[in-house]
Design an enzyme around this catalytic site. Sequence first.
Site, PDB file in Angstrom:
ATOM      1  N   ASP A  24     -13.600 -10.881 -29.861  1.00 37.39           N
ATOM      2  CA  ASP A  24     -12.241 -10.996 -30.404  1.00 37.39           C
ATOM      3  C   ASP A  24     -11.448 -11.923 -29.471  1.00 37.39           C
ATOM      4  OD1 ASP A  24     -10.312  -8.891 -32.333  1.00 37.39           O
ATOM      5  OD2 ASP A  24      -9.364 -10.325 -30.982  1.00 37.39           O
ATOM      6  N   ILE A  25     -10.728 -12.852 -30.056  1.00 38.81           N
ATOM      7  CA  ILE A  25     -10.015 -13.872 -29.282  1.00 38.81           C
ATOM      8  C   ILE A  25      -8.750 -13.308 -28.612  1.00 38.81           C
ATOM      9  CG2 ILE A  25      -8.501 -14.788 -31.115  1.00 38.81           C
ATOM     10  CD1 ILE A  25     -10.636 -16.940 -28.799  1.00 38.81           C
ATOM     11  N   GLU A  80      -5.094  -7.837 -40.817  1.00 40.78           N
ATOM     12  CA  GLU A  80      -4.768  -9.217 -40.433  1.00 40.78           C
ATOM     13  C   GLU A  80      -5.726 -10.210 -41.098  1.00 40.78           C
ATOM     14  OE1 GLU A  80      -4.968 -11.725 -36.371  1.00 40.78           O
ATOM     15  OE2 GLU A  80      -4.287  -9.662 -36.121  1.00 40.78           O
ATOM     16  N   HIS A 124     -14.647  -6.522 -40.892  1.00 47.06           N
ATOM     17  CA  HIS A 124     -15.093  -6.640 -39.506  1.00 47.06           C
ATOM     18  C   HIS A 124     -14.948  -5.302 -38.796  1.00 47.06           C
ATOM     19  CE1 HIS A 124     -10.864  -7.859 -39.834  1.00 47.06           C
ATOM     20  NE2 HIS A 124     -10.667  -7.335 -38.626  1.00 47.06           N
ATOM     21  N   HIS A 168     -14.470  -3.513 -35.274  1.00 49.30           N
ATOM     22  CA  HIS A 168     -14.057  -3.716 -33.881  1.00 49.30           C
ATOM     23  C   HIS A 168     -14.898  -2.786 -33.009  1.00 49.30           C
ATOM     24  CE1 HIS A 168     -10.074  -5.776 -34.566  1.00 49.30           C
ATOM     25  NE2 HIS A 168     -10.134  -5.150 -35.721  1.00 49.30           N
TER      26      HIS A 168
END
Length: 129
Positions: free
Chosen positions: A28-29, A87, A92, A94
């Site tokens: 994750d960025i 978002e 996805h 996490h």
Amino acid sequence: MSIFTKIINGEIPSYKIAENDHFFAFLDINPNAKGHTLVVPKKEENKLFDLSKEEYLSLMDFSYKVAKAIEKAIPCKRVGMSVIGLEVPHVHVHLIPLQGMEDIQFQKKVSLSKEELITIAKKISDCFE
Ligand code: AMP
């Protein structure tokens, strides 16, 4: 096309951890904690429970392997799992190395340099079996 599909296609760079025919894992960025990883199905689907049962179970199976690698590579009390998707409308998972509750609350973020992200991705990737 979602931003994650662009990442999977290599049109947007990412700190890749692992992939197979159906799934792609990368850092994750804007991580909650060092080692915060996303696992994404290559098939673009919006919501987790819109996946077929088979796709859902395969996603969990791949996420299990990625979580095992994170546990080996990143010192933490445990790896937490969360699925949100408010978002980015592309499923996805996490996977977040936890030291405490604040690491899974998506409020506290850690700032990591490009070099640190490269090193973390490689560490986790090297532990992926
Ligand atoms: P959510 O959809 O609420 O589960 O959150 C989407 C997550 O995707 C957030 O944690 C973002 O930091 C992450 N994210 C968004 N764009 C990128 C990107 N280009 N590379 C890696 N992670 C991203």
